[in-house]
Design a protein around this motif. Structure first.
Motif, short mmCIF file in Angstrom:
data_model
loop_
_atom_site.label_atom_id
_atom_site.label_comp_id
_atom_site.label_asym_id
_atom_site.label_seq_id
_atom_site.Cartn_x
_atom_site.Cartn_y
_atom_site.Cartn_z
N GLY A 101 0.81 -1.21 0.00
CA GLY A 101 0.00 0.00 0.00
C GLY A 101 0.84 1.26 0.00
O GLY A 101 1.98 1.26 -0.46
N TYR A 175 -6.95 -1.37 2.07
CA TYR A 175 -7.21 -2.17 0.86
C TYR A 175 -8.70 -2.39 0.65
O TYR A 175 -9.18 -2.31 -0.48
CB TYR A 175 -6.51 -3.53 0.96
N PRO A 179 -10.05 1.25 -1.99
CA PRO A 179 -9.38 0.54 -3.09
C PRO A 179 -8.76 1.48 -4.13
O PRO A 179 -7.75 1.14 -4.74
CB PRO A 179 -10.49 -0.31 -3.70
N VAL A 182 -5.09 2.00 -3.67
CA VAL A 182 -4.13 0.92 -3.87
C VAL A 182 -4.32 0.17 -5.19
O VAL A 182 -3.47 -0.64 -5.56
CB VAL A 182 -4.17 -0.09 -2.69
#
Length: 190
Positions: A101, A175, A179, A182
């Protein structure tokens, strides 16, 4: 004055300006990380792990992302800590997407600088734990009272209150709930 000497003088001024800008940028990152470590240091523990530091720093640097997580959990910003309109559109200091990340290569030099000046300590091992020192705590108190850093300090307190989780749990949270932060190739800016 000749063209050659003017050129040399100009190059020297440019180099001095670049060094001064690098110093200002380094001090900015050091102050923010110091405030974060200071907020997460207690009498018994410090901020546990580089992953946790990076994920918390991501939320501190990207208040619009933090705002989304707060809203999903039904939490609100303390009065005066909410992101400005410009913060919702832009980021003051970008991070890069790496394997786990958001990441910033400067963490190593920032942490080394803070430790070398006696503001933090950190232990080696499977997971480094970053702790504020007495001198560092004094610096955090002083920084937190300045107009430039009071908001960052307030937001670090918000992170401590609502996101004091392990680095792995924070990574999973980012995550799953962010989203767009990442879902991009490695080494690209977020």
């Amino acid at each position: 004055m000749s063209n050659a000497s003017e050129r040399l003088a100009s190059e020297a001024r440019i180099k001095v300006q670049a060094r001064n800008e690098e110093r200002r940028e380094a001090h900015y990152h050091e102050a923010r990380v110091l405030l974060l470590i200071g907020r997460f240091t207690t009498a018994r523990t410090g901020l546990a792990g580089l992953t946790k530091l990076a994920k918390l720093d991501f939320l501190l640097r990207y208040p619009a992302m933090l705002e989304r997580l707060l809203a999903e959990n039904g939490q609100i910003w303390p009065v005066g800590a909410e992101p400005t309109a410009s913060e919702r559109r832009a980021v003051e200091s970008r991070m890069t997407r790496y394997k786990y990340g958001p990441w910033d290569q400067r963490y190593y030099s920032v942490l080394g600088s803070l430790a070398a000046r006696g503001l933090i300590t950190y232990g080696e091992g499977d997971r480094a734990e970053f702790r504020i020192t007495t001198t560092g705590a004094e610096a955090v108190a002083t920084l937190s009272e300045t107009p430039e850093w009071a908001l960052v300090s307030q937001r670090a307190a918000l992170l401590k209150r609502h996101f004091d989780k392990s680095g792995s749990a924070l990574k999973t949270l980012i995550y799953e709930r962010l989203p767009d932060a990442v879902d991009r190739p490695w080494r690209t800016e977020i």
